[in-house]
Scaffold this motif. Structure first.
Motif, PDB file in Angstrom:
ATOM      1  N   PHE A 185       0.827  -1.201   0.000  1.00 58.46           N
ATOM      2  CA  PHE A 185       0.000   0.000   0.000  1.00 58.46           C
ATOM      3  C   PHE A 185       0.864   1.255   0.000  1.00 58.46           C
ATOM      4  O   PHE A 185       1.965   1.273   0.553  1.00 58.46           O
ATOM      5  CB  PHE A 185      -0.916   0.009   1.229  1.00 58.46           C
ATOM      6  CG  PHE A 185      -1.869  -1.147   1.259  1.00 58.46           C
ATOM      7  CD1 PHE A 185      -3.125  -1.049   0.685  1.00 58.46           C
ATOM      8  CD2 PHE A 185      -1.500  -2.343   1.854  1.00 58.46           C
ATOM      9  CE1 PHE A 185      -3.998  -2.117   0.704  1.00 58.46           C
ATOM     10  CE2 PHE A 185      -2.373  -3.419   1.876  1.00 58.46           C
ATOM     11  CZ  PHE A 185      -3.625  -3.309   1.296  1.00 58.46           C
ATOM     12  N   VAL A 186       0.349   2.301  -0.630  1.00 53.14           N
ATOM     13  CA  VAL A 186       0.944   3.636  -0.580  1.00 53.14           C
ATOM     14  C   VAL A 186      -0.083   4.522   0.104  1.00 53.14           C
ATOM     15  O   VAL A 186      -1.228   4.604  -0.353  1.00 53.14           O
ATOM     16  CB  VAL A 186       1.280   4.157  -1.982  1.00 53.14           C
ATOM     17  CG1 VAL A 186       1.990   5.509  -1.887  1.00 53.14           C
ATOM     18  CG2 VAL A 186       2.134   3.160  -2.745  1.00 53.14           C
ATOM     19  N   ILE A 187       0.307   5.186   1.206  1.00 48.91           N
ATOM     20  CA  ILE A 187      -0.654   5.887   2.053  1.00 48.91           C
ATOM     21  C   ILE A 187      -0.206   7.327   2.241  1.00 48.91           C
ATOM     22  O   ILE A 187       0.953   7.602   2.541  1.00 48.91           O
ATOM     23  CB  ILE A 187      -0.785   5.205   3.427  1.00 48.91           C
ATOM     24  CG1 ILE A 187      -1.051   3.700   3.253  1.00 48.91           C
ATOM     25  CG2 ILE A 187      -1.904   5.843   4.241  1.00 48.91           C
ATOM     26  CD1 ILE A 187      -0.996   2.917   4.545  1.00 48.91           C
ATOM     27  N   GLY A 188      -1.146   8.250   2.068  1.00 48.46           N
ATOM     28  CA  GLY A 188      -0.898   9.656   2.315  1.00 48.46           C
ATOM     29  C   GLY A 188      -1.557  10.102   3.607  1.00 48.46           C
ATOM     30  O   GLY A 188      -2.750   9.860   3.817  1.00 48.46           O
ATOM     31  N   TYR A 189      -0.772  10.733   4.485  1.00 49.22           N
ATOM     32  CA  TYR A 189      -1.269  11.234   5.763  1.00 49.22           C
ATOM     33  C   TYR A 189      -1.209  12.756   5.772  1.00 49.22           C
ATOM     34  O   TYR A 189      -0.313  13.360   5.187  1.00 49.22           O
ATOM     35  CB  TYR A 189      -0.420  10.698   6.922  1.00 49.22           C
ATOM     36  CG  TYR A 189      -0.337   9.197   6.999  1.00 49.22           C
ATOM     37  CD1 TYR A 189      -1.349   8.453   7.603  1.00 49.22           C
ATOM     38  CD2 TYR A 189       0.761   8.512   6.483  1.00 49.22           C
ATOM     39  CE1 TYR A 189      -1.274   7.070   7.682  1.00 49.22           C
ATOM     40  CE2 TYR A 189       0.850   7.133   6.556  1.00 49.22           C
ATOM     41  CZ  TYR A 189      -0.175   6.413   7.152  1.00 49.22           C
ATOM     42  OH  TYR A 189      -0.096   5.038   7.226  1.00 49.22           O
ATOM     43  N   GLY A 190      -2.143  13.386   6.445  1.00 49.42           N
ATOM     44  CA  GLY A 190      -2.129  14.834   6.576  1.00 49.42           C
ATOM     45  C   GLY A 190      -0.907  15.292   7.349  1.00 49.42           C
ATOM     46  O   GLY A 190      -0.602  14.743   8.415  1.00 49.42           O
ATOM     47  N   VAL A 191      -0.213  16.305   6.833  1.00 54.38           N
ATOM     48  CA  VAL A 191       1.027  16.736   7.492  1.00 54.38           C
ATOM     49  C   VAL A 191       0.764  17.319   8.872  1.00 54.38           C
ATOM     50  O   VAL A 191       1.611  17.233   9.766  1.00 54.38           O
ATOM     51  CB  VAL A 191       1.791  17.752   6.616  1.00 54.38           C
ATOM     52  CG1 VAL A 191       2.281  17.117   5.337  1.00 54.38           C
ATOM     53  CG2 VAL A 191       0.942  18.991   6.324  1.00 54.38           C
ATOM     54  N   GLY A 192      -0.412  17.927   9.069  1.00 50.49           N
ATOM     55  CA  GLY A 192      -0.686  18.584  10.336  1.00 50.49           C
ATOM     56  C   GLY A 192      -1.253  17.686  11.402  1.00 50.49           C
ATOM     57  O   GLY A 192      -0.941  17.833  12.588  1.00 50.49           O
ATOM     58  N   ASP A 193      -2.105  16.711  10.993  1.00 52.76           N
ATOM     59  CA  ASP A 193      -2.776  15.886  12.003  1.00 52.76           C
ATOM     60  C   ASP A 193      -2.468  14.399  11.892  1.00 52.76           C
ATOM     61  O   ASP A 193      -2.867  13.614  12.755  1.00 52.76           O
ATOM     62  CB  ASP A 193      -4.291  16.099  11.952  1.00 52.76           C
ATOM     63  CG  ASP A 193      -4.884  15.769  10.580  1.00 52.76           C
ATOM     64  OD1 ASP A 193      -4.210  15.121   9.752  1.00 52.76           O
ATOM     65  OD2 ASP A 193      -6.034  16.168  10.330  1.00 52.76           O
ATOM     66  N   GLY A 194      -1.790  13.969  10.832  1.00 51.59           N
ATOM     67  CA  GLY A 194      -1.430  12.565  10.692  1.00 51.59           C
ATOM     68  C   GLY A 194      -2.558  11.658  10.266  1.00 51.59           C
ATOM     69  O   GLY A 194      -2.364  10.441  10.148  1.00 51.59           O
ATOM     70  N   LYS A 195      -3.737  12.205  10.002  1.00 50.67           N
ATOM     71  CA  LYS A 195      -4.864  11.369   9.606  1.00 50.67           C
ATOM     72  C   LYS A 195      -4.709  10.907   8.163  1.00 50.67           C
ATOM     73  O   LYS A 195      -4.195  11.630   7.319  1.00 50.67           O
ATOM     74  CB  LYS A 195      -6.173  12.132   9.778  1.00 50.67           C
ATOM     75  CG  LYS A 195      -6.518  12.434  11.234  1.00 50.67           C
ATOM     76  CD  LYS A 195      -7.843  13.164  11.352  1.00 50.67           C
ATOM     77  CE  LYS A 195      -8.189  13.443  12.816  1.00 50.67           C
ATOM     78  NZ  LYS A 195      -9.461  14.185  12.946  1.00 50.67           N
TER      79      LYS A 195
END
Length: 538
Positions: A185-195
């Motif tokens: 998997f390739v996953i993108g997380y929000g830089v500010g909250d990690g979600k």
């Protein structure tokens, strides 16, 4: 002391270039002097039953996430400061190893394909995981002192995998996302909250990545085919939008028609692939092949490196000595306009920079080593010269991606910044003048600290000054003269520092727009919470 042979086509006056000397504990690392050993570090893993993984985000408690501009994309910078190899540069830049390369032959065996099946999912964890070596507190900023910046978030993962671990390579900061691979998997997380913002299921083992991406966030990965027998499926990924683009099968024209792994480099609208016995270059926008050179005549390119609107090839020459040649390569045709022939027995272990060209080369038979700087016409500009135990950690590292994105040295237009230290820790950074090869300045990390270069531009170096044994680190910026650095971030003491220091053994790191990211490159897969990705900010 040994005198190295002069490369046969590079001395303008026919006189030999003097060599230096030194010793490195351990054998030379695998390089590009023979068909390259598969870069896949998971090549002999046993199969295991599928287990659905769980990714948890650890809350930060009262010290909540800060705000800031969305970070721009930054390539993964690989750090192994506490376990890196130690390189000694002699008086004029050539070096020597002690020990022998006892397992230097390439391995052609296909690996057993690890198959964790469940998609990682992000949810709120209970803060009781053990991925950082001890219980993770609910409030990551517990014990933070006045004036220190914050731990924004920590994502942990719980997966069942083989004894050799589960891959989690790569780290990209693109737009408002920080991106990791976790198994398939390739996953993108929000830089500010990690979600979790988005997730791409590649449906196959990832067997080739690059830390590079275009300014608009596109990159290429190579995955295995449906039955897992061949690393030959090329995929365009948009890391900003979190979407797959085209998928095309790689036509392997070289010595081997199957591969366990591939290396990838890209610049502009061209990307190049290399696998055991073959290579080719393709159009990024379409995946169409631009060129390949699988023939036995002359000097055959084995792999490519790209960056700063330039591409170079590392070629194996079909002469009696099987010498190695560094060539420039037109990104549309592969044609060369210059070449630099290495001395007999030398191979390329790493390319620290393409433009300017800075190459790490070593002799497999004698262990001699050189860090070489070439000019725009392919002539030798300098070799790096200075006293110190210089950390290289490229060419054969389990976290490296081919010749680029390995180690922890960085280069700008005029300077190479290389960590040095005792007992394989980066206790200082040494800045080398690319024009002369001489030392410009040295900067000490301080007591129980490690200095790791992150990026360099416009004469300034940004570095991570990590604390050992639960000490908090900081992000610092050195001016061009190497005088006292400016502190950009002071990472928090207390609970966060204990987790931060546990990343030091092997990690990817990125600093963008006031945020600092640390991630692991491999998961143990022992069905216990373990750290994956951590962020710091204001």
């Amino acid at each position: 002391m040994t005198e190295l042979p002069q490369p046969p086509n590079q001395s303008p006056n026919g006189s030999p270039t003097p060599s230096g000397y030194g010793h490195l504990p351990g054998p030379p690392q695998q390089g590009y002097g023979v068909p390259p050993q598969g870069a896949n570090p998971y090549a002999q893993q046993p199969a295991y039953p599928p287990q659905p993984p769980t990714v948890q985000q650890q809350p930060v408690g009262p010290g909540g996430p800060g705000s800031g501009a969305a970070p721009k994309r930054k390539p993964a910078l690989l750090i192994a400061a506490s376990v890196a190899a130690v390189l000694v540069l002699g008086g004029v830049g050539y070096v020597a190893f002690s020990g022998e390369d006892k397992d230097a032959k390439p391995v052609a065996q296909e690996p057993t394909d690890p198959k964790p099946s469940g998609a990682p999912s992000v949810d709120k964890g209970d803060g009781n995981g053990n991925g950082a070596g001890s219980a993770i507190p609910t409030d990551l900023n517990q014990g933070r002192k006045p004036g220190e910046d914050k731990a924004l978030w920590l994502n942990t993962v719980k997966m069942e995998g083989p004894g050799a671990g589960i891959p989690a390579r790569g780290l990209w900061v693109v737009g408002d996302s920080v991106v990791k691979t976790v198994d398939k998997f390739v996953i993108g997380y929000g830089v500010g909250d990690g979600k979790e913002k988005w997730k791409i299921d590649l449906r196959a083992e990832i067997c080739g990545i690059t830390g590079q991406a275009t300014p608009d966030g596109r990159t290429v990965m190579v995955v295995k085919n449906a039955d897992g027998s061949n690393c030959n499926q090329m995929k365009l990924l948009d890391l900003k939008a979190g979407k797959e683009g085209w998928t095309k099968e790689l036509a392997m024209e070289g010595l081997f028609k199957t591969a366990a792994s591939a290396t990838v480099t890209l610049d502009g609208d061209t990307f190049a692939l290399a696998w055991m016995g073959g290579q080719s270059a393709h159009r990024l926008s379409t995946g169409d092949k631009l060129f390949s050179d699988a023939g036995p005549e002359g000097c055959k390119p084995m792999t490519y490196a790209a960056g700063n609107n330039k591409m170079i090839a590392v070629a194996l020459c079909m002469d009696a000595d099987k010498t190695i040649e560094i060539q420039d390569a037109d990104p549309n045709t592969g044609k060369k306009t210059w070449s630099y022939r290495l001395p007999k027995g030398f191979q390329v272990n790493a390319v620290y920079s393409v433009s300017p060209t800075v190459v790490d080369a070593a002799n497999r038979d004698t262990g001699q080593r050189s860090i070489l700087v070439l000019d725009e016409k392919g002539q030798k500009r300098s070799t790096l010269a200075g006293d110190g135990n210089f950390l290289v950690n490229c060419g054969g590292s389990s976290t490296s991606e081919g010749l680029q994105n390995c180690g922890n040295s960085v280069v700008d237009a005029d300077t190479a910044y290389i960590p040095s230290g005792d007992k394989a820790t980066g206790s200082e950074i040494v800045a080398f003048d690319l024009g002369t090869g001489k030392i410009k300045w040295r900067a000490k990390a301080g007591d129980r600290k490690v200095l790791v270069p992150l990026e360099a531009a416009n004469g300034r170096l940004t570095a991570y000054r990590a604390g050992l044994v639960d000490q908090p680190g900081e992000i610092v910026s050195f001016p061009a003269d190497g005088s006292a650095p400016t502190t950009l971030m002071k990472l928090p003491s207390g609970a966060s520092a204990r987790i931060e220091s546990s990343f030091l053994t092997s990690q990817s790191a990125a600093y963008k727009d006031g945020r600092f990211f640390l991630s692991v490159t491999r998961l143990a897969g022992d069905n216990k919470d373990e750290k994956l990705l951590m962020a710091f900010g204001k």
